[in-house]
Design a protein around this motif. Sequence first.
Motif, mmCIF file in Angstrom:
data_model
loop_
_atom_site.group_PDB
_atom_site.id
_atom_site.type_symbol
_atom_site.label_atom_id
_atom_site.label_comp_id
_atom_site.label_asym_id
_atom_site.label_seq_id
_atom_site.Cartn_x
_atom_site.Cartn_y
_atom_site.Cartn_z
ATOM 1 N N GLY A 307 0.917 -1.108 0.082
ATOM 2 C CA GLY A 307 -0.118 -0.075 -0.089
ATOM 3 C C GLY A 307 0.869 1.355 0.028
ATOM 4 N N GLU A 308 1.986 1.206 -0.784
ATOM 5 C CA GLU A 308 2.880 2.357 -0.587
ATOM 6 C C GLU A 308 3.273 2.846 -2.132
ATOM 7 O OE1 GLU A 308 5.038 1.712 3.768
ATOM 8 O OE2 GLU A 308 6.038 0.848 1.860
ATOM 9 N N PRO A 309 2.392 3.033 -3.046
ATOM 10 C CA PRO A 309 2.835 3.448 -4.363
ATOM 11 C C PRO A 309 3.714 4.443 -4.593
ATOM 12 C CG PRO A 309 0.573 4.136 -3.812
ATOM 13 C CD PRO A 309 1.007 3.342 -2.882
ATOM 14 N N ALA A 310 4.084 5.373 -3.557
ATOM 15 C CA ALA A 310 4.905 6.495 -3.684
ATOM 16 C C ALA A 310 6.258 5.837 -3.648
ATOM 17 C CB ALA A 310 4.862 7.455 -2.486
ATOM 18 N N ILE A 311 6.678 4.970 -3.018
ATOM 19 C CA ILE A 311 7.985 4.235 -2.989
ATOM 20 C C ILE A 311 8.413 3.783 -4.408
ATOM 21 C CG2 ILE A 311 9.288 2.438 -1.780
ATOM 22 C CD1 ILE A 311 8.044 3.066 0.675
ATOM 23 N N GLY A 312 7.084 3.123 -4.987
ATOM 24 C CA GLY A 312 7.149 2.458 -6.264
ATOM 25 C C GLY A 312 7.409 3.505 -7.360
ATOM 26 N N ALA A 313 6.799 4.778 -7.305
ATOM 27 C CA ALA A 313 7.370 5.850 -8.342
ATOM 28 C C ALA A 313 8.651 6.566 -8.117
ATOM 29 C CB ALA A 313 6.246 6.878 -7.909
ATOM 30 N N ARG A 314 9.016 6.504 -6.613
ATOM 31 C CA ARG A 314 10.542 6.884 -6.509
ATOM 32 C C ARG A 314 11.487 6.035 -7.071
ATOM 33 N NH1 ARG A 314 11.331 6.898 -0.582
ATOM 34 N NH2 ARG A 314 9.829 8.497 -0.590
ATOM 35 N N ALA A 315 11.171 4.602 -6.872
ATOM 36 C CA ALA A 315 11.974 3.514 -7.538
ATOM 37 C C ALA A 315 12.058 3.478 -9.006
ATOM 38 C CB ALA A 315 11.642 2.338 -7.147
ATOM 39 N N VAL A 316 11.056 4.109 -9.627
ATOM 40 C CA VAL A 316 11.033 4.166 -11.228
ATOM 41 C C VAL A 316 11.805 5.086 -11.604
ATOM 42 C CG1 VAL A 316 9.491 4.681 -13.145
ATOM 43 C CG2 VAL A 316 8.552 3.012 -11.212
ATOM 44 N N THR A 317 11.884 6.626 -11.195
ATOM 45 C CA THR A 317 12.531 7.503 -11.302
ATOM 46 C C THR A 317 14.020 7.204 -11.100
ATOM 47 O OG1 THR A 317 10.901 9.140 -10.696
ATOM 48 C CG2 THR A 317 13.290 10.135 -10.860
ATOM 49 N N ASN A 318 14.296 6.470 -10.383
ATOM 50 C CA ASN A 318 15.743 6.473 -10.050
ATOM 51 C C ASN A 318 16.338 5.080 -11.002
ATOM 52 O OD1 ASN A 318 16.221 8.115 -7.737
ATOM 53 N ND2 ASN A 318 15.351 6.507 -6.234
ATOM 54 N N SER A 319 15.579 4.265 -11.207
ATOM 55 C CA SER A 319 15.713 3.215 -12.201
ATOM 56 C C SER A 319 16.050 3.976 -13.532
ATOM 57 C CB SER A 319 14.666 2.254 -12.064
ATOM 58 O OG SER A 319 15.039 1.230 -13.313
ATOM 59 N N LEU A 320 15.372 4.964 -13.993
ATOM 60 C CA LEU A 320 15.571 5.564 -15.140
ATOM 61 C C LEU A 320 16.692 6.189 -15.069
ATOM 62 C CD1 LEU A 320 13.825 5.732 -17.873
ATOM 63 C CD2 LEU A 320 13.061 8.138 -16.955
ATOM 64 N N HIS A 321 17.468 6.893 -14.091
ATOM 65 C CA HIS A 321 18.596 7.351 -13.831
ATOM 66 C C HIS A 321 19.667 6.404 -14.359
ATOM 67 C CE1 HIS A 321 16.978 10.535 -10.752
ATOM 68 N NE2 HIS A 321 16.726 10.815 -12.235
ATOM 69 N N LEU A 322 19.528 5.250 -13.675
ATOM 70 C CA LEU A 322 20.557 4.058 -13.895
ATOM 71 C C LEU A 322 20.788 3.422 -15.431
ATOM 72 C CD1 LEU A 322 20.108 2.311 -10.412
ATOM 73 C CD2 LEU A 322 21.840 3.753 -11.066
ATOM 74 N N THR A 323 19.358 3.123 -15.754
ATOM 75 C CA THR A 323 19.450 2.651 -17.216
ATOM 76 C C THR A 323 19.880 3.661 -18.444
ATOM 77 O OG1 THR A 323 17.046 3.438 -17.321
ATOM 78 C CG2 THR A 323 17.543 1.023 -16.483
ATOM 79 N N PHE A 324 19.705 4.824 -17.977
ATOM 80 C CA PHE A 324 19.915 5.995 -18.923
ATOM 81 C C PHE A 324 21.584 6.049 -18.933
ATOM 82 C CE2 PHE A 324 16.811 9.278 -20.725
ATOM 83 C CZ PHE A 324 15.954 7.919 -21.058
ATOM 84 N N THR A 325 22.258 5.751 -17.710
ATOM 85 C CA THR A 325 23.530 5.886 -17.710
ATOM 86 C C THR A 325 24.145 4.642 -18.264
ATOM 87 O OG1 THR A 325 23.566 6.975 -15.633
ATOM 88 C CG2 THR A 325 25.556 5.929 -16.008
ATOM 89 N N TYR A 326 23.690 3.569 -17.991
ATOM 90 C CA TYR A 326 24.264 2.239 -18.917
ATOM 91 C C TYR A 326 23.887 2.382 -20.161
ATOM 92 C CZ TYR A 326 23.868 -2.386 -20.570
ATOM 93 O OH TYR A 326 24.062 -3.405 -21.438
#
Length: 457
Positions: A307-326
């Motif tokens: 029941g914590e979708p905000a943490i999921g949203a934060r993870a999506v943003t951070n994941s995008l940072h990592l994938t763009f770097t790769y």
Amino acid sequence: MWKHWNQPGGYRRILQISLPLVASMASTTIMEFTDRIFLGHYSLEAIAAALPAGILHFVIICFFMGVINYTNVFVAQYSGAGEPEKVGASIWQGLYCAMLGALFLLGVSFFSEELFIWGGHGPEVRKLEAIYFRILCFGAGPALISVSLSCFFSGRGYTRPVMLVNLFAACMNIPLDYALINGKLIFPELGIAGAALATTMAWGITALCFIWLVFTKKNNQLFAVWRARRFDGELFGRLMKFGLPGGVQFFMEIFAITFFVFMTGRLGKLELAATNIALTINSLAFTPMLGFHVGISTIVGQAIGRGEPAIGARAVTNSLHLTFTYMALVVMVFLFVPEWLLRLFRPQGMGTVEFEAMVETGVVLLRFVSLYTFFDALALTFSGALKGAGDTPFVMKTMLFCSIVIMVIPAYLAVEVFGGGLFEVWCVATAFISSLGIAFWLRYKSGKWQGMNVIGR
């Protein structure tokens, strides 16, 4: 930076889950990459046949893989909701789907030669395609079983066992490839059939390892991995409800790429070989990205379960940072040293003039890859988030529309109606991948996924 590293849904958690999956996906890429290198040195016909046959097999099996792999989201959401006893039941429903898929692929294998007549490839290439495809179909069962059992670990965020199993299978596959293709050690020279046999043997090794790791006394006590083996109609129905759109989406994506490869095959053997090699090199960027795709799906699924979708949203943003770097690092390699990569695939007996022409073409194709790679990152990240929440109908509908309207129809018209060449077809593929990235980003930004779940809460 430190805040982004340690916070819930931060870089540390994403890398903790995704990096082993990246290594796992990379091992699959290494298997395919070495397959193509050995076959490229073996003969031009073998390398020309391997990718169309391999993709056609994958376009059929991927429907079942898409459905089965959605077990990962069920495991993630049940784990987040604190219901571990449902984990074993979810895994078994995936296994029942795997058995159905194995039977289907076995039936399809009897029509191998007929399937490749439409492709319009030369008779020698078509014969090799049928051999490669048939053997891969025979080995589909262990591959599908491995997908279901791996979800037991990846859905709970314990991805290191998945990595170790797949790395071990890759290490076994490479020497088997070398020996079975070329007739080394005690093995006969089997050519493309040897490559397919090596792959199916690796799948068998993977399945046996997962069976040994999952079905333990401790796991049965905690997660009911054996006690919950009965067929659960209600749970299986929910897996089909959310997993079937995922299967259709995966099927249509691979179907579109397969159609694209067959269209390039109609342009000539050299164009087909150059496309096969460029896509094989592209898999160095794409396949490891699937690790982040599954990782973000797991993190979002667990967050939704809690029941914590905000943490999921934060993870999506951070994941995008990592994938763009790769992706930026990979694109630099594609742009600055493409010839080095392409020369790894020189077929035995191919003349210097013909090979240099193929390298020149391959350099241009890798520029197309560099262009659409960042849209690929958008598509994988945001579709992973949407699937982790349960928004699979939208993902399916988007893939259906883009595959037919932006890829299949334009590629057919470009080759068969307007007489376009290789670069025109690659423009179509670039537009297809770019449209997916934009569509999934817009859906994610709407926020509708935050109110969804797959476990009926």
